[in-house]
Design an enzyme around this catalytic site. Sequence first.
Site, mmCIF file in Angstrom:
data_model
loop_
_atom_site.group_PDB
_atom_site.id
_atom_site.type_symbol
_atom_site.label_atom_id
_atom_site.label_comp_id
_atom_site.label_asym_id
_atom_site.label_seq_id
_atom_site.Cartn_x
_atom_site.Cartn_y
_atom_site.Cartn_z
ATOM 1 N N LYS A 86 7.735 -0.077 6.612
ATOM 2 C CA LYS A 86 7.208 -0.267 5.151
ATOM 3 C C LYS A 86 8.728 -0.677 4.313
ATOM 4 C CE LYS A 86 2.952 2.730 5.248
ATOM 5 N NZ LYS A 86 2.525 3.699 4.673
ATOM 6 N N GLY A 103 0.971 -0.416 -2.352
ATOM 7 C CA GLY A 103 -0.472 -0.995 -2.518
ATOM 8 C C GLY A 103 -0.510 -2.080 -1.280
ATOM 9 N N GLY A 104 0.362 -1.805 -0.381
ATOM 10 C CA GLY A 104 -0.337 -2.895 1.061
ATOM 11 C C GLY A 104 0.864 -3.918 1.020
ATOM 12 N N LYS A 121 4.981 6.787 11.719
ATOM 13 C CA LYS A 121 3.750 6.680 12.825
ATOM 14 C C LYS A 121 2.591 5.784 12.164
ATOM 15 C CE LYS A 121 1.574 7.882 16.692
ATOM 16 N NZ LYS A 121 2.159 7.413 18.089
ATOM 17 N N HIS A 137 -8.614 6.386 3.161
ATOM 18 C CA HIS A 137 -7.900 6.674 2.037
ATOM 19 C C HIS A 137 -8.189 7.461 0.846
ATOM 20 C CE1 HIS A 137 -5.413 4.546 -1.479
ATOM 21 N NE2 HIS A 137 -6.111 5.459 -2.203
ATOM 22 N N ARG A 152 0.151 5.795 -12.891
ATOM 23 C CA ARG A 152 -0.675 5.098 -14.081
ATOM 24 C C ARG A 152 -1.999 5.657 -14.046
ATOM 25 N NH1 ARG A 152 -0.546 2.004 -9.692
ATOM 26 N NH2 ARG A 152 -2.620 1.744 -8.721
HETATM 27 C C1 MV4 Z 1 -0.473 3.145 6.644
HETATM 28 C C2 MV4 Z 1 -1.628 3.031 7.302
HETATM 29 C C3 MV4 Z 1 -1.520 3.668 8.631
HETATM 30 N N1 MV4 Z 1 -0.420 4.406 9.126
HETATM 31 N N2 MV4 Z 1 0.556 3.854 7.177
HETATM 32 C C4 MV4 Z 1 -1.626 0.213 3.084
HETATM 33 C C5 MV4 Z 1 -1.459 0.259 1.580
HETATM 34 C C6 MV4 Z 1 -0.299 1.310 1.395
HETATM 35 N N3 MV4 Z 1 -0.466 2.145 0.377
HETATM 36 C C7 MV4 Z 1 0.138 1.720 2.830
HETATM 37 N N4 MV4 Z 1 -1.117 1.484 3.524
HETATM 38 C C8 MV4 Z 1 -1.538 1.918 4.855
HETATM 39 N N5 MV4 Z 1 -0.209 2.804 5.345
HETATM 40 C C9 MV4 Z 1 0.546 4.512 7.999
HETATM 41 N N6 MV4 Z 1 1.419 5.169 8.615
HETATM 42 C C10 MV4 Z 1 -2.641 2.217 7.098
HETATM 43 C C11 MV4 Z 1 -2.343 1.517 5.546
HETATM 44 C C12 MV4 Z 1 -3.509 0.761 5.266
HETATM 45 C C13 MV4 Z 1 -4.423 1.126 4.330
HETATM 46 C C14 MV4 Z 1 -4.286 2.285 3.601
HETATM 47 C C15 MV4 Z 1 -5.363 2.428 2.605
HETATM 48 C C16 MV4 Z 1 -6.313 1.718 2.484
HETATM 49 C C17 MV4 Z 1 -6.583 0.616 2.953
HETATM 50 C C18 MV4 Z 1 -5.502 0.201 3.883
HETATM 51 C C19 MV4 Z 1 -5.695 -1.085 4.906
HETATM 52 C C20 MV4 Z 1 -4.761 -1.357 5.760
HETATM 53 C C21 MV4 Z 1 -3.650 -0.305 5.918
#
Ligand code: MV4
Length: 445
Positions: free
Chosen positions: A158, A164-165, A201, A208, A292
Amino acid sequence: MFHKILIANRGEIALRIIRACKELGIKTVAVHSDADHEALHVKLADESVCIGPASSTDSYLNMRAIIAAAEVTDAEAIHPGYGFLSENAEFAEICTKCGIKFIGPSPEAMRQMGDKISARQTVTAAGVPILPGTTDSVESPDEAVRIANEIGFPVIIKASAGGGGRGMKVVHSPASLPNAFAMTRKEAEAGFGVPDVYIEKFCERPRHVEIQILADEQGNVVHLGERDCSIQRRHQKLIEEAPCPVISEDVRKKMGECAVAAAKEVGYTSAGTIEYLLDEDGSFYFMEMNTRVQVEHPVTEMVTGVDIVKEQIRVAAGLPLQCKQEDITIQGHSIECRINAEDPVKFTPFPGKIDGYHTPGGLGVRIDSAVYDQYTVLPYYDSMIAKLIVHADTREEAIRRMARALDEYIIDGIKTTIPFHQKVMENREFCEGEIDTNFLERVTL
Ligand code: MV4
């Protein structure tokens, strides 16, 4: 209390803020682009100032024009809403320098939480669980491989400045890591101007779940429970609800306490949200903080009775929070559907003139929207035209109420995502609360 507030936003959130101001006896100033002269936030505010052409960059993101508008109208404070300048620490700083109160956290808190690596370090110091991974920026492909082997695949890379993705890559094997690492760094540099990335990981089927917090300038911090925002498409939330249909009272309490501890660690003030990933086994991990007010705040208002925007304004004026943690209880269940001017199958924008408009009503139905009959949905801005929010005693009743309200809602002349939401309300897995972030990729509606 403030006498006059400028709202640096448009659409439904501008209306939401104007409503809070009116009830608090505060005068309002709307700002708008050339294209938005017919917008409802302009009609409902006490005064309005045109700040530039249609393009957001030249209007709603134009800091000089917004500050000038606040100065000529003698507004004492600026509410940024969500999006646009709401998470821009430089803008918050400029407001302060101009003697205008920015309704939000300090620039320092915004910066500390805006950078994902520093946010991870900050919340760790507060005792908040994070996924196994790096606490610092990963600088070389060799280091990336060593760390990934330690925590085990799959991992996710990341961008520290992302969120926010945006700026992330999932990696399933050591062989594909060096390339993914280089690409994420390059994209981070190009997209955010900062190449720093970290590795953690990867959680395969998370929910979420996020906690709403409120903090005043006296150091009081409360949480208002959680929202489940697992129903997303390409990192755009489509449906949110409160409470989360699967968590225990014990997990709720721990998530809330961790969110409060994280906020206290940065000396946070105003409204904010701590986002977590919730694992299938009930473990939760800090993901990021949003500094926010959020689109989905109404579901929390419906189940707690707390007016989040009013509290945000009150604490910005230096008043202490009106509620203590022990006074906050969760009543019933609330669901929000985001209605977008989009093709309901392809999710592509569908701007145009609304020709025939009828809103649902009745007990437990709320609509936060800035559109009306014969209004033209513009192509320049976000496609969300309304939030349909319901409240009922139980989740089952809330789903039925939502289905009923969606059936009543008439928006002719353009395509909207109403048919999509109608199908979700009838989906077995959704009705049973079996939702995770892969829901829309998994089910056929
Ligand atoms: C992750 C994850 C799985 N494992 N991190 C997506 C937005 C950003 N805030 C971080 N995100 C994610 N982080 C780890 N370690 C999966 C996502 C993710 C996701 C998270 C929340 C809502 C929708 C999502 C869709 C795809 C991936």
